[in-house]
Scaffold this active site. Structure first.
Site, PDB file in Angstrom:
ATOM      1  N   GLY A  75       0.739  -1.013   0.334  1.00 40.78           N
ATOM      2  CA  GLY A  75       0.150   0.309  -0.159  1.00 40.78           C
ATOM      3  C   GLY A  75       1.069   1.139   0.020  1.00 40.78           C
ATOM      4  N   SER A 206      -3.552  -3.260  -0.547  1.00 36.88           N
ATOM      5  CA  SER A 206      -2.303  -3.790  -0.003  1.00 36.88           C
ATOM      6  C   SER A 206      -2.795  -5.559   0.219  1.00 36.88           C
ATOM      7  CB  SER A 206      -2.185  -3.109   1.357  1.00 36.88           C
ATOM      8  OG  SER A 206      -1.413  -3.938   1.885  1.00 36.88           O
ATOM      9  N   CYS A 334       1.564   2.337  12.282  1.00 33.28           N
ATOM     10  CA  CYS A 334       2.919   3.017  12.698  1.00 33.28           C
ATOM     11  C   CYS A 334       3.043   3.986  13.527  1.00 33.28           C
ATOM     12  CB  CYS A 334       2.767   3.740  11.369  1.00 33.28           C
ATOM     13  SG  CYS A 334       2.520   3.409   9.489  1.00 33.28           S
TER      14      CYS A 334
HETATM   15  C1  PLP Z   1      -5.388   3.145   4.508  1.00 28.51           C
HETATM   16  C2  PLP Z   1      -3.402   2.769   4.992  1.00 28.51           C
HETATM   17  N1  PLP Z   1      -2.973   2.816   3.476  1.00 28.51           N
HETATM   18  C3  PLP Z   1      -2.113   2.440   3.683  1.00 28.51           C
HETATM   19  C4  PLP Z   1      -1.025   1.852   4.398  1.00 28.51           C
HETATM   20  C5  PLP Z   1      -0.307   0.931   4.037  1.00 28.51           C
HETATM   21  O1  PLP Z   1      -0.179  -0.372   3.690  1.00 28.51           O
HETATM   22  P1  PLP Z   1       1.383  -1.314   3.286  1.00 28.51           P
HETATM   23  O2  PLP Z   1       1.352  -1.666   4.893  1.00 28.51           O
HETATM   24  O3  PLP Z   1       1.368  -2.424   2.679  1.00 28.51           O
HETATM   25  O4  PLP Z   1       2.665  -0.879   3.059  1.00 28.51           O
HETATM   26  C6  PLP Z   1      -1.873   0.995   5.311  1.00 28.51           C
HETATM   27  C7  PLP Z   1      -1.513  -0.471   6.114  1.00 28.51           C
HETATM   28  O5  PLP Z   1      -1.399   0.485   7.756  1.00 28.51           O
HETATM   29  C8  PLP Z   1      -3.333   1.595   5.575  1.00 28.51           C
HETATM   30  O6  PLP Z   1      -4.062   0.959   7.108  1.00 28.51           O
END
Ligand code: PLP
Length: 395
Positions: A75, A206, A334
């Site tokens: 993602g 993702s 995160c």
């Molecule tokens: C809304 C959203 N966008 C992007 C991401 C990032 O995805 P990835 O973990 O595959 O890099 C996340 C992951 O927590 C997410 O919840």
């Protein structure tokens, strides 16, 4: 199991376990069909065929053509490609240097927008209302005709689960010929993903959020739309994303998305029942609780509950729950380990105090009635103990 410790995982928005059927679909790619998909000999052609089949399966679910899909490393990469790609392409072609993103996007979008701002792009951060929703009128106000080169609004928020009115937003964007990207990472398996019906020009997914493997995702890019490609090297993905393809990951993602779509109708019904039982139990047993984000069932992911407890620090709460075997989060994964209040709770106007005591509980395929009862037994005790401890330390 009341009284005994059990393991309860309520952080499905952070990641999900890989479905055994997905593992099974991936295994032959490790053991037999492990060729490099760019190679011209038989083993390469087989690997390439696996990717083609996965692309076709996913295209069917998204209602797009296979060529409109670009496989990525997840993602975050898809969001980076959409934003940087549109910004740099727009600048090069004289399409304007203004981008619009909502204020409560995932950091994959927000930090990319901040990076572009440093590079001289003009960024508008769209406000979010108290319910955690974007008012389409704000989109209209933010667009600068012939200068805005991208609008990015997430489909469903990762912390509070609120679902944005993509159709209305897309109509406005397209009136001004502004390409519209949505981060649909949290929506897969819970909401419809037909890109034409959603009216989006780009969409990020993702696999690890829908019982697929980690480190693989995709960007849907509407045919005819151009980006400045970010990953340079070989000519994989029709020169749009260089790098040897993650064949097992791509095959696993296609299987996971197919299963998620098949199970979506029954699973959403089951999860909404469990989530609502959890919500009622928390509200009736824990005074000083605020729900973050709307409770309108059509505007919130069925698996998401996000609450703030007055006078509680959320790091301490997560640790105390962990001791009881309950895995939960205070927002985006995160942010774990950070004492900063969540930018999402701030964006919806939550007071900093309550942001500090925020708890996100996200349900998934293995969540049972017993899990919910266990949390409703332990959580009120943990919160009242923490409050009592705080009171005594101030006495
Ligand atoms: C809304 C959203 N966008 C992007 C991401 C990032 O995805 P990835 O973990 O595959 O890099 C996340 C992951 O927590 C997410 O919840």
């Amino acid at each position: 199991m009341a009284g005994n410790k059990r393991e309860v995982y309520l952080d499905y928005a952070a990641t999900t376990p890989v479905d055994p059927a997905v593992v099974e679909a991936m295994l032959p790619i490790f053991s037999t069909d492990w060729g490099n998909a760019s190679a011209l000999y038989h083993k390469g052609r087989v690997a390439n065929q696996r990717i083609t089949e996965a692309r076709e399966q996913i295209a069917l679910i998204l209602g797009c053509t296979p060529g409109e899909l670009i496989f990525t490393g997840g993602g975050t990469e898809s969001d980076n490609l959409a934003l940087k790609g549109a910004a740099e392409y727009g600048l090069k072609k004289g399409l304007g240097n203004h981008l619009i993103v909502s204020a409560f996007e995932h950091h994959a979008v927000l930090h990319t927008a901040a990076y572009l701002k440093e590079k001289g792009f003009e960024i508008t951060f769209l406000p979010v209302n108290q319910d955690g929703l974007i008012d389409p009128a704000e989109v209209q106000r933010a667009i600068i005709p012939r200068k805005t080169s991208l609008l990015s609004v997430m489909y469903a928020n990762n912390e509070i689960g609120t679902i944005q009115p993509l159709g209305e937003i897309s109509r406005i964007a397209h009136q001004y010929n502004v390409p519209f990207h949505t981060d649909a990472v949290q929506a897969a398996g819970q909401l419809p993903l037909k890109v034409r019906e959603l009216g989006v020009d780009m969409l990020s997914l993702s696999a690890h959020k829908f019982y697929g493997p980690k480190g693989v995702g995709l960007l849907y890019l509407r045919q005819g739309l151009q980006l400045a490609w970010q990953q340079l090297g070989g000519s994989q993905e029709r020169k749009r994303r260089a790098g040897t393809e993650n064949v097992p990951g791509i095959v696993g993602m296609a299987k996971a998305l197919t299963l998620a779509e098949e199970k979506r109708p029954q699973e959403t019904l089951r999860l909404v029942g469990l989530r609502d039982r959890l919500l009622q139990g928390i509200m009736s047993q824990i005074p000083g609780t605020t729900v973050n984000g709307t409770l309108d069932p059509t505007r919130r992911l069925v698996n998401n509950l996000n609450v703030s407890f007055e006078g509680i620090d959320s790091e301490g709460l997560l640790q105390a729950l962990d001791l009881q075997g309950i895995a939960a989060s205070n927002g985006s994964a995160c942010n774990v380990g950070s004492i900063e209040p969540s930018h999402v709770i701030r964006a919806i106007g939550g007071v900093e105090n309550s942001a500090a005591g925020t708890l996100r509980l996200t349900l998934g395929k293995d969540t049972s009635d017993e899990d919910i009862e266990y949390v409703l037994e332990k959580l009120p005790l943990v919160v009242s103990r923490m409050r009592a401890l705080k009171q005594s330390s101030f006495a």
